[in-house]
Design a protein around this motif. Structure first.
Motif, PDB file in Angstrom:
ATOM      1  N   LEU A 119       0.104  65.505 128.624  1.00 61.15           N
ATOM      2  CA  LEU A 119      -0.911  65.472 127.573  1.00 61.15           C
ATOM      3  C   LEU A 119      -0.504  66.231 126.318  1.00 61.15           C
ATOM      4  N   VAL A 120       0.604  66.967 126.372  1.00 61.69           N
ATOM      5  CA  VAL A 120       0.990  67.773 125.225  1.00 61.69           C
ATOM      6  C   VAL A 120       1.275  66.908 124.000  1.00 61.69           C
ATOM      7  N   GLN A 121       1.779  65.703 124.207  1.00 61.71           N
ATOM      8  CA  GLN A 121       2.081  64.823 123.084  1.00 61.71           C
ATOM      9  C   GLN A 121       0.863  64.046 122.610  1.00 61.71           C
ATOM     10  N   LEU A 122      -0.139  63.935 123.472  1.00 60.23           N
ATOM     11  CA  LEU A 122      -1.318  63.145 123.123  1.00 60.23           C
ATOM     12  C   LEU A 122      -2.412  63.999 122.495  1.00 60.23           C
ATOM     13  N   ILE A 123      -2.579  65.214 122.981  1.00 62.38           N
ATOM     14  CA  ILE A 123      -3.614  66.102 122.438  1.00 62.38           C
ATOM     15  C   ILE A 123      -2.982  67.468 122.137  1.00 62.38           C
ATOM     16  N   PRO A 124      -2.125  67.557 121.149  1.00 60.35           N
ATOM     17  CA  PRO A 124      -1.414  68.816 120.871  1.00 60.35           C
ATOM     18  C   PRO A 124      -2.327  69.950 120.423  1.00 60.35           C
ATOM     19  N   PHE A 125      -3.399  69.631 119.697  1.00 57.44           N
ATOM     20  CA  PHE A 125      -4.322  70.683 119.259  1.00 57.44           C
ATOM     21  C   PHE A 125      -4.981  71.354 120.461  1.00 57.44           C
ATOM     22  N   THR A 126      -5.462  70.559 121.401  1.00 57.54           N
ATOM     23  CA  THR A 126      -6.083  71.117 122.610  1.00 57.54           C
ATOM     24  C   THR A 126      -5.071  71.926 123.410  1.00 57.54           C
ATOM     25  N   TYR A 127      -3.823  71.435 123.463  1.00 62.71           N
ATOM     26  CA  TYR A 127      -2.771  72.182 124.158  1.00 62.71           C
ATOM     27  C   TYR A 127      -2.544  73.547 123.507  1.00 62.71           C
ATOM     28  N   ALA A 128      -2.531  73.592 122.182  1.00 64.20           N
ATOM     29  CA  ALA A 128      -2.326  74.866 121.485  1.00 64.20           C
ATOM     30  C   ALA A 128      -3.454  75.844 121.798  1.00 64.20           C
ATOM     31  N   MET A 129      -4.681  75.341 121.833  1.00 63.31           N
ATOM     32  CA  MET A 129      -5.823  76.215 122.130  1.00 63.31           C
ATOM     33  C   MET A 129      -5.764  76.720 123.575  1.00 63.31           C
ATOM     34  N   MET A 130      -5.437  75.838 124.499  1.00 62.29           N
ATOM     35  CA  MET A 130      -5.327  76.245 125.904  1.00 62.29           C
ATOM     36  C   MET A 130      -4.182  77.238 126.093  1.00 62.29           C
ATOM     37  N   PHE A 131      -3.109  77.037 125.383  1.00 59.37           N
ATOM     38  CA  PHE A 131      -1.949  77.927 125.492  1.00 59.37           C
ATOM     39  C   PHE A 131      -2.288  79.324 124.966  1.00 59.37           C
ATOM     40  N   ILE A 132      -3.000  79.391 123.849  1.00 59.66           N
ATOM     41  CA  ILE A 132      -3.413  80.690 123.297  1.00 59.66           C
ATOM     42  C   ILE A 132      -4.341  81.406 124.275  1.00 59.66           C
ATOM     43  N   GLY A 133      -5.305  80.675 124.822  1.00 65.06           N
ATOM     44  CA  GLY A 133      -6.220  81.287 125.785  1.00 65.06           C
ATOM     45  C   GLY A 133      -5.512  81.783 127.026  1.00 65.06           C
ATOM     46  N   SER A 134      -4.535  81.025 127.511  1.00 62.46           N
ATOM     47  CA  SER A 134      -3.789  81.431 128.705  1.00 62.46           C
ATOM     48  C   SER A 134      -2.942  82.668 128.431  1.00 62.46           C
ATOM     49  N   LEU A 135      -2.325  82.732 127.257  1.00 62.41           N
ATOM     50  CA  LEU A 135      -1.538  83.911 126.898  1.00 62.41           C
ATOM     51  C   LEU A 135      -2.424  85.155 126.811  1.00 62.41           C
ATOM     52  N   ALA A 136      -3.595  85.008 126.191  1.00 64.28           N
ATOM     53  CA  ALA A 136      -4.511  86.148 126.092  1.00 64.28           C
ATOM     54  C   ALA A 136      -4.992  86.582 127.465  1.00 64.28           C
ATOM     55  N   LEU A 137      -5.238  85.616 128.348  1.00 60.40           N
ATOM     56  CA  LEU A 137      -5.703  85.935 129.694  1.00 60.40           C
ATOM     57  C   LEU A 137      -4.651  86.693 130.492  1.00 60.40           C
ATOM     58  N   MET A 138      -3.392  86.291 130.395  1.00 56.51           N
ATOM     59  CA  MET A 138      -2.343  86.954 131.178  1.00 56.51           C
ATOM     60  C   MET A 138      -1.956  88.313 130.596  1.00 56.51           C
ATOM     61  N   GLY A 139      -2.467  88.647 129.397  1.00 56.37           N
ATOM     62  CA  GLY A 139      -2.145  89.932 128.780  1.00 56.37           C
ATOM     63  C   GLY A 139      -0.840  89.921 128.032  1.00 56.37           C
ATOM     64  N   PHE A 140      -0.545  88.809 127.345  1.00 56.46           N
ATOM     65  CA  PHE A 140       0.675  88.733 126.546  1.00 56.46           C
ATOM     66  C   PHE A 140       0.625  89.804 125.453  1.00 56.46           C
ATOM     67  N   PRO A 141       1.726  90.520 125.242  1.00 53.74           N
ATOM     68  CA  PRO A 141       1.694  91.638 124.283  1.00 53.74           C
ATOM     69  C   PRO A 141       1.164  91.234 122.909  1.00 53.74           C
ATOM     70  N   PHE A 142       0.272  92.093 122.420  1.00 51.29           N
ATOM     71  CA  PHE A 142      -0.308  92.018 121.083  1.00 51.29           C
ATOM     72  C   PHE A 142      -1.350  90.917 120.921  1.00 51.29           C
ATOM     73  N   LEU A 143      -1.712  90.242 122.010  1.00 52.27           N
ATOM     74  CA  LEU A 143      -2.885  89.393 121.979  1.00 52.27           C
ATOM     75  C   LEU A 143      -4.080  90.184 122.517  1.00 52.27           C
ATOM     76  N   THR A 144      -5.259  89.618 122.389  1.00 55.11           N
ATOM     77  CA  THR A 144      -6.475  90.378 122.671  1.00 55.11           C
ATOM     78  C   THR A 144      -6.520  90.923 124.090  1.00 55.11           C
ATOM     79  N   GLY A 145      -6.173  90.095 125.082  1.00 56.94           N
ATOM     80  CA  GLY A 145      -6.263  90.562 126.460  1.00 56.94           C
ATOM     81  C   GLY A 145      -5.340  91.719 126.768  1.00 56.94           C
ATOM     82  N   PHE A 146      -4.227  91.811 126.079  1.00 61.65           N
ATOM     83  CA  PHE A 146      -3.253  92.877 126.316  1.00 61.65           C
ATOM     84  C   PHE A 146      -3.849  94.251 126.030  1.00 61.65           C
ATOM     85  N   TYR A 147      -4.701  94.363 125.011  1.00 59.29           N
ATOM     86  CA  TYR A 147      -5.210  95.661 124.574  1.00 59.29           C
ATOM     87  C   TYR A 147      -6.308  96.211 125.480  1.00 59.29           C
TER      88      TYR A 147
END
Length: 673
Positions: free
Chosen positions: A372-400
């Motif tokens: 689905l990354v090629q069909l709905i790239p905007f939704t993929y970007a939003m899901m990817f940002i949310g997943s990074l924040a959830l896992m505590g990726f450095p300097f995203l909201t969940g990390f702090y």
């Protein structure tokens, strides 16, 4: 302004609910969304005035209950803790309302849906702004009712009915504990308003009750009962079973209730009651251990779930465990900060999941997605940002916030602290693994669904895209912008909203723990994310074979079946209770004992006896003479026996004459007839 902030959602709910027929779908959406938008703006203004400028606001509206010692008023308290909750609730709710305009646009009952959403928001605002436990409980029960209505919105679906009933019943267990806690507070303090109870807490600390022969501290009992309510609403282990099943409701409901608002009510209760918990060390240990076990249990269960929304639901349960054990470690500010951060990125994840489901014909099984990354790239970007924040990726909201929770757990230097620390670290690894497993199976893997479904995938409309963009900015920047203000060293943001004993403060110690300890959760998160991508992309066959092995099959079943909590409850609690309710309570007591000995049974028995006695009225004199003869014989016999029994039981002889007179009157009336 502050009252308008609270009551605008109620106005929107009543307008859509009572006049939706006249407003129409579009009118109901406009009214409710506009009211929430205005309430959101006022909440941010209140945050600036109360949180940033330090001007606590108290409004005493009118007296609610005034009965001798019990006095409860309709009062509203706006302090730092309240405004943090306000901006979280109203911002997420406003985005959900706007998102629902696009997501639920084709539903024939959209006015009712928007009314329920606004009603839920109103009750949530009442809960967080109340100045006493009774008003808080009013909002607490209100959000329970609203969640039932929202989960069961599509009431023609059997699974939605079952999920709504399950949520209501499980929460009744927690609400019963909270009710007992409130009664114990009134019994101890003769008051239910926060200011009186919290001011008197130090004088009650150390005092005991005698319960079942044991001396127990009053505040420990009160706080444990309050935490039972927290377990119900905030889905802590044991009373968590309703949360994953609640995904049967529409996706906007999942984003609103099970991401940022309803499930955080229990954490808010613990933070609000911090002056009581600080003098209840046993209760704090229980909160810490239960929170750590919840984080680990939910994270391990999410590893093997295949439903898109269910994975995110278990993620919510795990993050609530982090918040709970942060509060159990007396770091209420860190727990509330994570609550706020979590609201942004978890709402983003749920809404992104809804966008995926909306795009591929309501398919929710990740095994039937992919590419689905090629069909709905905007939704993929939003899901990817949310997943990074959830896992505590450095300097995203969940990390702090998440990493700081793990650090303060290590700095506790106690058994419960290290227990929470290691469970938190393992949960961080699992969280990163299932987050990127979700991203890979949904977007990056080879397409596994039907061609016409995958090929027809489309991006979300503007009304659904704007909320995703707003929440993505919160998921990226809010943690960095607000960290120093809310949990920074020496900040006076919280003022008197949260109370921590000097001996329990761990934040300073957490700044000086070894650097390698601080790096552990980050390293584990990266390891989990990398392992998820590598295993699912290069070693999918290995995962399949491992799952079918004897040990792997049992482990997979154990995790996929949610540690068998539902099975244990059904086999050990539900079935025996249902059997008792039907065979003993209903058939044995209601239809048996009560009907035989109760009014209904007495009337039937008396009528039956009278019908049988009426057969004696034959009209023949010799029958009546026979009856009188039998009566005289019984009388003489009783007289003879009476004289013998009198010496033993001291019977009064005057009763004999009364009995004889009654018998003669009866026989004479028969003879006249």
């Amino acid at each position: 302004m502050y009252l308008l902030l609270v009551f605008l959602p109620l106005f929107g709910s009543m307008s859509a609910g009572l006049f939706g027929r006249y407003l129409g779908s579009k009118g109901a959406q406009i009214v409710t969304t506009s009211c929430l938008a205005a309430s959101t703006v006022l909440s941010w203004y209140a945050f600036m005035e109360v949180g940033v400028c330090g001007n606590t606001v108290y409004i005493d509206l009118f007296t609610w209950i005034d009965s001798e010692m019990l006095h409860a008023s309709w009062g509203f308290l706006f302090d730092s803790l309240t405004v943090i909750m306000l901006i979280t609730v109203t911002t997420v709710s406003g985005m959900v309302h706007l998102y629902s305009v696009g997501y639920m646009g084709e539903d024939p009952h959209v006015a009712r849906f928007m009314s329920y959403l606004s009603l839920f928001t109103f009750f949530m605002l009442v809960l967080v702004t109340g100045d006493n436990y009774l008003q808080m409980f009013f909002g607490w029960e209100g959000i329970g009712l609203s969640s039932y209505l929202l989960i069961n919105f599509w009431y023609t679906r059997i699974q939605a009915n079952k999920a709504a009933i399950k949520a209501m019943v499980v929460n009744r267990v927690g609400d019963f504990g909270l009710s007992l806690g409130m009664l114990a507070i009134f019994f101890t303090f003769n008051a239910v308003d926060y200011s009186t109870v919290f001011a008197a807490a130090p004088s009650v600390a150390g005092t005991t009750w005698n319960m079942l022969g044991f001396e127990v501290e009053k505040l420990n009992v009160i706080c444990l009962l309050l935490f039972v309510g927290t377990c119900g609403k905030s889905a802590q282990i044991g009373l968590h079973t309703w949360l994953p099943d609640a995904m049967e409701g529409p996706t906007p409901v999942s984003a609103l209730i099970h991401a940022a608002t309803l499930v955080t009510a229990g954490i808010f209760l613990v933070a609000r009651s911090s002056p009581l918990f600080e003098y209840a060390p046993t209760a704090l240990i229980v909160v810490t251990c239960m929170g750590a076990m919840t984080a680990f249990f939910a994270a391990s269960t999410g590893l093997v779930q295949n439903d898109l929304k269910r994975v995110i639901a278990y993620s919510t349960c795990s993050q609530l465990g982090y918040m709970a054990f942060a509060c159990g470690l007396s770091n209420y500010s860190v727990g509330i900060f994570h609550l706020m951060n979590h609201g942004f990125f978890k709402a983003l994840l749920f809404m992104s999941a809804g966008a995926v489901i909306h795009a591929i014909a309501d398919e929710q099984d990740m095994r039937r997605m992919g590419g689905l990354v090629q069909l709905i790239p905007f939704t993929y970007a939003m899901m990817f940002i949310g997943s990074l924040a959830l896992m505590g990726f450095p300097f995203l909201t969940g990390f702090y916030s998440k990493d700081i929770i793990i650090e303060v757990a290590y700095a506790k230097y106690s058994v419960s602290g290290h227990f929470a620390h290691w469970f938190g670290c393992m949960s961080a690894f699992f969280t990163a693994f299932y987050s990127f497993r979700l991203v890979y199976l949904t977007f990056l893997s080879r397409p596994n669904g039907q061609k016409n479904v995958i090929g027809g995938a489309h991006e979300v409309p503007l009304t659904m895209g704007i909320p995703l963009i707003v929440l993505s900015f919160g998921s990226i920047f809010w943690g960095y912008l607000a960290k120093d203000m809310i949990i920074g060293l020496g900040t006076d943001f919280w003022q008197s909203a949260i109370f921590v004993l000097p001996t329990n403060s761990l934040f300073i110690e957490s700044e000086f723990i070894p650097s390698y300890v601080k790096l552990v959760p980050t390293v584990l998160s990266f390891a989990g994310a990398t392992l998820a991508i590598v295993l699912n992309h290069y070693y999918a066959s290995f995962l399949y074979d491992a799952t079918l092995s004897p040990v792997g099959l049992k482990l997979y079943a154990f995790l996929n079946k949610k540690w068998y909590f539902d099975k244990i409850y059904n086999e050990c609690i539900n079935k025996p209770l249902f059997s008792f309710g039907y065979f003993i309570s209903f058939r044995g007591m209601d239809k048996g004992l009560v009907e035989v000995l109760g009014p209904y049974g007495a009337v039937n028995s008396f009528s039956s006896m009278m019908k049988k006695a009426s057969k004696l009225q034959t009209g023949f004199i010799y029958h009546y003479a026979f009856i009188m003869l039998v009566g005289i014989i019984l009388l003489v016999t009783s007289v003879c026996l009476w004289s013998g029994l009198e010496s033993y039981f001291f019977v009064d002889n005057r009763l004999l004459f009364i009995y004889a007179g009654i018998l003669l009157f009866y026989t004479s009336s028969i003879s006249r007839a």
